[in-house]
Design an enzyme around this catalytic site. Sequence first.
Site: not given
Ligand code: NDP
Length: 288
Positions: A73, A109
């Site tokens: 992205k 999104d």
């Molecule tokens: P990213 O990898 O960019 O970000 C993930 C985020 O989740 C970060 O803030 C990370 O924190 C946090 N995180 C992950 N695991 C944990 C944990 N165990 N405890 C606390 N924080 C955690 O992913 P995306 O933002 O791209 O995607 C996130 C979700 O959004 C996915 O499930 C995806 O499927 C969903 N999504 C849904 C869409 C829809 O149309 N419904 C569209 C796009 C995405 P840290 O910064 O600390 O690592």
Amino acid sequence: MRQEKIYRAELTACFGDPVDENPTGVIEEAGYEALGLNYRYLTVRVEKDHLPDAVRGARAMGFRGFNLTIPHKVAVIPLLDELTEAARLIGAVNTVISKNGKLIGENTDGKGFLTSLRENGIDPSGKTVTLLGAGGAARAVSIELALAGARHINIINRSEARGSELAASVSKKTKATAAYIPWIRQICIPEETDIVVQCTNIGLFPDVTGKPDVDYDSLRPGMVAADVVFNRPETQFLQEAARRGLKTITGLGMLVNQAALNFSLWTGADAPVKVMTEALAKEFGLNP
Ligand code: NDP
């Protein structure tokens, strides 16, 4: 006289890795079929280092456009000709549109999330929103909410660097105020919150029992709880919220609505949203 038939298909796609379980193709193709459009949507695994070749290939083959998912992205941006305002503010592209020989990067999104919110009767204007997470989905959701008039956005995130960077970015680029809140154990959702949005991966299949580390008694019935995770849609987070009397919104609406926006950008036609929603519901074995 024999009518001239066009066998050439208009191509659209999703490039990502991993991408095997991405259901967007089911939604888009249901829409193409409903409108009798000779379009295809290919779900293609493109490894990180192959993105420049994939984009060059899409240009060469005259793709109408394509989606990007993990890990492309942000990496796609230098390969494009232009960005929309939203993509520039968000700093990430999930949709590319080919127009007059140019590849234009957009981000649908957050707009998909906003449409889903409004379909549920919620207007973010003047509201205080609290987000869990600061990754790509949180960036898109927070910027679009701020552009739609949200008053204040709290960003609760595990890593301080990402969380404080997103809060600073929202404050700088939009009229909303924003604050980073470190994610301590059993974090309380600030009581002035109107809408709380779960934007982390927690609860995403196969981790369906995953639950964000939140003091769930800080969720109040007047709040709205939304989740971006769509597989499985009834996340533990939403179940806890529903148990406490909150209105809940799953990630399915965001998914369908961003797909509908992409559909219109690529075809120029109004998306048959009902058909697309039913196709997704059928795929997940749910009632639409
Ligand atoms: P990213 O990898 O960019 O970000 C993930 C985020 O989740 C970060 O803030 C990370 O924190 C946090 N995180 C992950 N695991 C944990 C944990 N165990 N405890 C606390 N924080 C955690 O992913 P995306 O933002 O791209 O995607 C996130 C979700 O959004 C996915 O499930 C995806 O499927 C969903 N999504 C849904 C869409 C829809 O149309 N419904 C569209 C796009 C995405 P840290 O910064 O600390 O690592």
